[in-house]
Design a protein around this motif. Structure first.
Motif, mmCIF file in Angstrom:
data_model
loop_
_atom_site.group_PDB
_atom_site.id
_atom_site.type_symbol
_atom_site.label_atom_id
_atom_site.label_comp_id
_atom_site.label_asym_id
_atom_site.label_seq_id
_atom_site.Cartn_x
_atom_site.Cartn_y
_atom_site.Cartn_z
ATOM 1 N N VAL A 21 -3.131 2.073 11.500
ATOM 2 C CA VAL A 21 -4.160 2.407 10.513
ATOM 3 C C VAL A 21 -5.504 2.513 11.222
ATOM 4 O O VAL A 21 -5.947 1.558 11.873
ATOM 5 N N TRP A 22 -6.130 3.662 11.106
ATOM 6 C CA TRP A 22 -7.427 3.912 11.764
ATOM 7 C C TRP A 22 -8.528 3.733 10.733
ATOM 8 O O TRP A 22 -8.604 4.470 9.751
ATOM 9 N N VAL A 23 -9.362 2.729 10.955
ATOM 10 C CA VAL A 23 -10.300 2.263 9.933
ATOM 11 C C VAL A 23 -11.661 2.959 10.049
ATOM 12 O O VAL A 23 -12.244 3.043 11.132
ATOM 13 N N PHE B 24 0.839 -1.195 0.000
ATOM 14 C CA PHE B 24 0.000 0.000 0.000
ATOM 15 C C PHE B 24 0.871 1.240 0.000
ATOM 16 O O PHE B 24 2.020 1.200 0.413
ATOM 17 N N SER B 25 0.313 2.315 -0.483
ATOM 18 C CA SER B 25 0.989 3.595 -0.533
ATOM 19 C C SER B 25 -0.042 4.637 -0.139
ATOM 20 O O SER B 25 -1.114 4.720 -0.728
ATOM 21 N N VAL B 26 0.275 5.431 0.888
ATOM 22 C CA VAL B 26 -0.731 6.308 1.479
ATOM 23 C C VAL B 26 -0.010 7.465 2.158
ATOM 24 O O VAL B 26 1.205 7.397 2.382
ATOM 25 N N VAL C 254 3.574 6.538 13.577
ATOM 26 C CA VAL C 254 2.940 6.894 12.298
ATOM 27 C C VAL C 254 1.465 6.488 12.307
ATOM 28 O O VAL C 254 1.128 5.335 12.622
ATOM 29 N N HIS C 255 0.598 7.429 11.955
ATOM 30 C CA HIS C 255 -0.844 7.175 11.917
ATOM 31 C C HIS C 255 -1.384 7.436 10.529
ATOM 32 O O HIS C 255 -1.105 8.472 9.932
ATOM 33 N N VAL C 256 -2.174 6.480 10.041
ATOM 34 C CA VAL C 256 -2.804 6.585 8.737
ATOM 35 C C VAL C 256 -4.316 6.545 8.933
ATOM 36 O O VAL C 256 -4.833 5.676 9.641
ATOM 37 N N VAL C 257 -5.010 7.493 8.316
ATOM 38 C CA VAL C 257 -6.470 7.520 8.384
ATOM 39 C C VAL C 257 -7.009 6.787 7.159
ATOM 40 O O VAL C 257 -6.857 7.245 6.024
ATOM 41 N N VAL D 257 3.692 7.034 3.152
ATOM 42 C CA VAL D 257 4.015 5.745 3.756
ATOM 43 C C VAL D 257 3.845 4.699 2.655
ATOM 44 O O VAL D 257 2.723 4.437 2.216
ATOM 45 N N VAL D 258 4.961 4.154 2.191
ATOM 46 C CA VAL D 258 4.943 3.155 1.122
ATOM 47 C C VAL D 258 5.538 1.888 1.705
ATOM 48 O O VAL D 258 6.715 1.853 2.059
ATOM 49 N N LEU D 259 4.715 0.857 1.838
ATOM 50 C CA LEU D 259 5.138 -0.328 2.579
ATOM 51 C C LEU D 259 6.466 -0.891 2.077
ATOM 52 O O LEU D 259 7.366 -1.145 2.865
ATOM 53 N N ASP D 260 6.613 -1.060 0.758
ATOM 54 C CA ASP D 260 7.835 -1.730 0.292
ATOM 55 C C ASP D 260 9.065 -0.829 0.308
ATOM 56 O O ASP D 260 10.160 -1.263 -0.020
ATOM 57 N N ARG D 261 8.891 0.438 0.721
ATOM 58 C CA ARG D 261 10.054 1.319 0.868
ATOM 59 C C ARG D 261 10.493 1.455 2.319
ATOM 60 O O ARG D 261 11.479 2.125 2.614
ATOM 61 N N LEU D 262 9.751 0.834 3.232
ATOM 62 C CA LEU D 262 10.129 0.908 4.638
ATOM 63 C C LEU D 262 11.303 -0.031 4.880
ATOM 64 O O LEU D 262 11.331 -1.154 4.384
#
Length: 141
Positions: A69-71, A15-17, A90-93, A25-30
């Motif tokens: 991740v806040w759903v 995911f990229s967000v 890190v918080h993602v909405v 926040v790009v998962l495969d770049r962490l």
């Protein structure tokens, strides 16, 4: 999309967000292992484990990436909660539940532990104690 469901031993779904502060926040770049948590401010089990998550982050946050991740919640509700609780990870909405549906989350809290190769090593649904969190993070090394 029709990505396959997340499966232990397989690469974690990409995911990229943007996070709550507007940073990508790009998962495969962490770099390094990632602890991905799906939660909600109204969920009592989520609220109960939040201080322990912050304690683990304080103690050893340099060892892993923590993405919360806040759903299905509006940004202002999440921002208010994060500020009130003094959370500095890190918080993602995920207001449209896009990431949650990619990860097929069946409830909150749900924890996904991803190793430094991007492979999903464990899925745990439910609240964790601080010692359980540390155990699961230790297993990622």
């Amino acid at each position: 999309g029709d990505a396959p469901p997340p499966e232990v031993g397989q690469p974690a779904p990409e995911f990229s967000v943007l996070d709550i502060d507007g940073n990508p926040v790009v998962l495969d770049r962490l770099d390094g292992p990632t602890w991905l948590i799906f939660n909600a401010t109204w969920c009592s089990a989520c609220r109960a484990e939040t201080p322990d998550i912050q304690a683990v982050q304080d103690a050893r946050g340099d060892e892993f990436n923590l993405v919360s991740v806040w759903v299905n919640e509006p940004r202002d509700v999440v921002q208010g909660y994060v500020d009130r609780m003094g959370l500095d990870y890190v918080h993602v909405v995920d207001s449209t539940a896009d990431i949650a549906s990619t990860y097929r989350t069946m409830g909150v809290p749900a924890h996904y532990f991803i190793d430094s190769d991007g492979v999903l090593q464990e899925i745990y649904v439910g609240g964790l104690s601080e010692s359980q969190m540390n155990e699961k993070l230790d297993a990622l090394h």
